[in-house]
Motif scaffolding. Sequence first.
Motif, PDB file in Angstrom:
ATOM      1  N   LEU A   8      22.006   6.680  47.997  1.00  0.00           N
ATOM      2  CA  LEU A   8      21.968   5.234  48.227  1.00  0.00           C
ATOM      3  C   LEU A   8      20.674   4.624  47.697  1.00  0.00           C
ATOM      4  O   LEU A   8      20.670   3.558  47.087  1.00  0.00           O
ATOM      5  CB  LEU A   8      22.122   4.928  49.724  1.00  0.00           C
ATOM      6  CG  LEU A   8      23.444   5.389  50.356  1.00  0.00           C
ATOM      7  CD1 LEU A   8      23.471   5.059  51.839  1.00  0.00           C
ATOM      8  CD2 LEU A   8      24.622   4.734  49.648  1.00  0.00           C
ATOM      9  N   ILE A   9      19.558   5.325  47.967  1.00  0.00           N
ATOM     10  CA  ILE A   9      18.274   4.807  47.496  1.00  0.00           C
ATOM     11  C   ILE A   9      18.134   5.015  45.993  1.00  0.00           C
ATOM     12  O   ILE A   9      17.620   4.166  45.269  1.00  0.00           O
ATOM     13  CB  ILE A   9      17.112   5.518  48.233  1.00  0.00           C
ATOM     14  CG1 ILE A   9      17.160   5.164  49.712  1.00  0.00           C
ATOM     15  CG2 ILE A   9      15.769   5.136  47.630  1.00  0.00           C
ATOM     16  CD1 ILE A   9      16.169   5.911  50.562  1.00  0.00           C
ATOM     17  N   GLY A  10      18.623   6.171  45.529  1.00  0.00           N
ATOM     18  CA  GLY A  10      18.451   6.529  44.124  1.00  0.00           C
ATOM     19  C   GLY A  10      19.218   5.630  43.174  1.00  0.00           C
ATOM     20  O   GLY A  10      18.737   5.328  42.086  1.00  0.00           O
ATOM     21  N   LEU A  11      20.405   5.200  43.566  1.00  0.00           N
ATOM     22  CA  LEU A  11      21.217   4.387  42.656  1.00  0.00           C
ATOM     23  C   LEU A  11      20.435   3.204  42.091  1.00  0.00           C
ATOM     24  O   LEU A  11      20.415   3.014  40.886  1.00  0.00           O
ATOM     25  CB  LEU A  11      22.498   3.919  43.353  1.00  0.00           C
ATOM     26  CG  LEU A  11      23.635   4.962  43.364  1.00  0.00           C
ATOM     27  CD1 LEU A  11      24.789   4.494  44.231  1.00  0.00           C
ATOM     28  CD2 LEU A  11      24.123   5.277  41.950  1.00  0.00           C
TER      29      LEU A  11
ATOM     30  N   SER B  53      17.555  16.872  28.401  1.00  0.00           N
ATOM     31  CA  SER B  53      17.893  15.805  27.464  1.00  0.00           C
ATOM     32  C   SER B  53      17.535  14.449  28.070  1.00  0.00           C
ATOM     33  O   SER B  53      17.061  13.552  27.377  1.00  0.00           O
ATOM     34  CB  SER B  53      19.370  15.874  27.071  1.00  0.00           C
ATOM     35  OG  SER B  53      20.197  15.286  28.048  1.00  0.00           O
ATOM     36  N   LEU B  54      17.712  14.318  29.385  1.00  0.00           N
ATOM     37  CA  LEU B  54      17.327  13.080  30.073  1.00  0.00           C
ATOM     38  C   LEU B  54      15.828  12.873  30.012  1.00  0.00           C
ATOM     39  O   LEU B  54      15.334  11.784  29.750  1.00  0.00           O
ATOM     40  CB  LEU B  54      17.696  13.145  31.553  1.00  0.00           C
ATOM     41  CG  LEU B  54      19.099  12.803  31.990  1.00  0.00           C
ATOM     42  CD1 LEU B  54      19.102  12.598  33.491  1.00  0.00           C
ATOM     43  CD2 LEU B  54      19.543  11.537  31.313  1.00  0.00           C
ATOM     44  N   GLN B  55      15.105  13.965  30.292  1.00  0.00           N
ATOM     45  CA  GLN B  55      13.648  13.897  30.332  1.00  0.00           C
ATOM     46  C   GLN B  55      13.096  13.476  28.970  1.00  0.00           C
ATOM     47  O   GLN B  55      12.152  12.708  28.894  1.00  0.00           O
ATOM     48  CB  GLN B  55      13.116  15.281  30.724  1.00  0.00           C
ATOM     49  CG  GLN B  55      11.629  15.390  30.837  1.00  0.00           C
ATOM     50  CD  GLN B  55      11.193  16.843  30.758  1.00  0.00           C
ATOM     51  OE1 GLN B  55      11.589  17.572  29.863  1.00  0.00           O
ATOM     52  NE2 GLN B  55      10.412  17.273  31.721  1.00  0.00           N
ATOM     53  N   GLN B  56      13.730  13.956  27.917  1.00  0.00           N
ATOM     54  CA  GLN B  56      13.164  13.725  26.587  1.00  0.00           C
ATOM     55  C   GLN B  56      13.604  12.407  25.983  1.00  0.00           C
ATOM     56  O   GLN B  56      12.852  11.788  25.226  1.00  0.00           O
ATOM     57  CB  GLN B  56      13.523  14.885  25.661  1.00  0.00           C
ATOM     58  CG  GLN B  56      12.815  16.151  26.078  1.00  0.00           C
ATOM     59  CD  GLN B  56      13.230  17.347  25.248  1.00  0.00           C
ATOM     60  OE1 GLN B  56      13.548  17.221  24.089  1.00  0.00           O
ATOM     61  NE2 GLN B  56      13.250  18.505  25.869  1.00  0.00           N
TER      62      GLN B  56
ATOM     63  N   ALA C 217      20.525  10.534  25.119  1.00  0.00           N
ATOM     64  CA  ALA C 217      21.408  11.287  26.008  1.00  0.00           C
ATOM     65  C   ALA C 217      22.663  10.487  26.315  1.00  0.00           C
ATOM     66  O   ALA C 217      23.777  11.011  26.267  1.00  0.00           O
ATOM     67  CB  ALA C 217      20.671  11.658  27.295  1.00  0.00           C
ATOM     68  N   SER C 218      22.483   9.192  26.586  1.00  0.00           N
ATOM     69  CA  SER C 218      23.676   8.413  26.928  1.00  0.00           C
ATOM     70  C   SER C 218      24.528   8.158  25.689  1.00  0.00           C
ATOM     71  O   SER C 218      25.742   8.042  25.785  1.00  0.00           O
ATOM     72  CB  SER C 218      23.287   7.135  27.660  1.00  0.00           C
ATOM     73  OG  SER C 218      23.162   6.077  26.782  1.00  0.00           O
ATOM     74  N   SER C 219      23.902   8.129  24.516  1.00  0.00           N
ATOM     75  CA  SER C 219      24.700   7.904  23.302  1.00  0.00           C
ATOM     76  C   SER C 219      25.529   9.132  22.934  1.00  0.00           C
ATOM     77  O   SER C 219      26.510   9.024  22.211  1.00  0.00           O
ATOM     78  CB  SER C 219      23.808   7.502  22.134  1.00  0.00           C
ATOM     79  OG  SER C 219      23.309   8.630  21.476  1.00  0.00           O
TER      80      SER C 219
ATOM     81  N   THR D 245      24.136   9.439  32.272  1.00  0.00           N
ATOM     82  CA  THR D 245      22.748   9.567  32.705  1.00  0.00           C
ATOM     83  C   THR D 245      22.541   9.119  34.150  1.00  0.00           C
ATOM     84  O   THR D 245      21.822   9.771  34.890  1.00  0.00           O
ATOM     85  CB  THR D 245      21.807   8.767  31.785  1.00  0.00           C
ATOM     86  OG1 THR D 245      22.316   7.446  31.678  1.00  0.00           O
ATOM     87  CG2 THR D 245      21.743   9.370  30.406  1.00  0.00           C
ATOM     88  N   ALA D 246      23.198   8.036  34.524  1.00  0.00           N
ATOM     89  CA  ALA D 246      23.011   7.524  35.888  1.00  0.00           C
ATOM     90  C   ALA D 246      23.469   8.569  36.911  1.00  0.00           C
ATOM     91  O   ALA D 246      22.785   8.840  37.895  1.00  0.00           O
ATOM     92  CB  ALA D 246      23.785   6.226  36.070  1.00  0.00           C
TER      93      ALA D 246
END
Lengths: 260, 323
Positions: free
Chosen positions: B101-104, B200-203, B208-210, B215-216
């Motif tokens: 809930l908080i992270g979203l 991949s997210l970190q970099q 990553a999303s493409s 990612t979310a």
Amino acid sequence: MSTILEVKAITKRYGGLTAVNAVSFDVAEGEILSVIGPNGAGKSTLFKLISSFVPATSGEVLFRGAKISDLAPHKVARMGVVRTFQETTIFKSMTVRENIIVAHQLRAKASLLGFFIGSAQARADEEAFGASADDIVDFLGLGAIRDELASNLPQGHLRALGMAIGLATNPTVLLLDEPFAGMNHDETMNMVANVRRLRDERGVTVLLVEHDMPAVMKISDRIVVINFGEKIAEGTPAEIQANPRVIEAYLGSEDAAIGM
Amino acid sequence: MNTQKLLGVAGFLFAVFVLVPWGIAASGRWDFYYTLTSVALLSIGAAGVWLTFYIGRINIGQGAYALMGGYVSAVLIMKAGISFWATLPLAGLFCAVISVLIGLPILRLRGVYFAMVTLVLTEVTRLTALALSVTNGAKGITSIPLPGELSLFGLTIVPDFATMQNPKLAFYLLAATLMVLSYAALWRIVNSRLGHLCRSLQQNEELASSIGVNTAYLRVLAYAISSFFGGIAGAVFVAISQSIYPSSFVVTDSVNFMLYCFLGGLGYVFGPMLGTLLLYFGWDLLSIAKQYQLLIYSSAMIALMLAVPNGVLSLLDRKGGRK
């Protein structure tokens, strides 16, 4: 050839600035279409709109008749419209092969939990990704740098890697953002050949934004010209080269005599 | 897994479960049990923080989840009469749900902005615990009974802690087991495609999303796992001290969790474990320096950060000549 992508009066405003103004064009399946225009004409914004990386102010983009311009980027990618980036955007701390393997995410059949526990499906996926990555490496002639860390690669190889990442997603339409930027003549010709083969051998529709005029003229089936966010011309390379509005946009009308 | 790794794991398990208890029995330093139990529990929390680092987020809010986990366990034991063993996973799950809930909303933030929000989170949790009636405000929850018997299908796995001759050893073994399980899970995450995706997210999140990474979803998942670890650690701490107050975990604890990761090494799965051991144990040993304890400790920390900016474990790589 049937229409695969329809851009319909797409518009993007940033505050008072209109970056892209009611641009419309169609992309036919299996064609190589280039978008050109002077610096700041709105080419990159147009690309971001098509791949849904920025929301459009108005207008829409249809892929095979379905609206994609308000979907999340990963969903657009999932449908088969994939972009590469203008900046040398890659995963820097991974090797070339790792970059390509991770880019196979769209083809993953196993769930994340499956990958965690190492299910049969996950192992099958991993194996398929590895094989496909090697295949792409060979296709683009990157064999010599397969296990090189991406951060160590020169510009030309980074562009090729960007394309390899795009290919790994198994795209129907590949959007290449300045694929020839920063390349010397030989590298450019090599890349031109690769893009052609992409279309001829893999049936990928290619939409590209590019500055390198000789390369664009050589590679494109059709060209769309943009200036100040508006489409000013559309046609075959020969038509574009002869179009007075294009010459004016690029050279200023008084220099038109020089020709392009 | 190759032989070398297998031997390493066997050696580590032997050290944790046999050598340490033997060494403590031989030396008579029973107080080390408490220290090492704390190290094991804190390193579970640090493992979570490390995972959020792995997706490219600086997490200075693990104290919040340790506090939440502690309260969930305490309240369930005291008010609902649920066994400690059942509250342990519930505390973790509660934290995971809250963190979703908080992270979203907050995981959209990056860099220092995310870090600031997580820092505030610890303080918000403390104030919430202070204000609510179920947590009994500033008076906290005390006289929590020791963990009872854990049995499965009529088979006793863990006897009642209250009847034990040496509950300190039992707590140590419990914490060490949880630590081993947590790090096994973390190791598996990092070395599976899941870890590959996290990297991949970190970099580059845009790229990553493409390529089709959600990612979310992945960010929230990593944060939920991280908070699960925090909640578990907090719940066991409460079982040991048999009490919990709003100030049981404060901002300093959140910062410490992050420091353990930094000093151990962000590029190494076992970095946070080693970091926790060095820093926590080091702090404990330095108590002989009396009033100079903090001075020496912080100087050593600055020196370490300058000498090994990639964490203590990066020394291993340097010696091995790897990149």
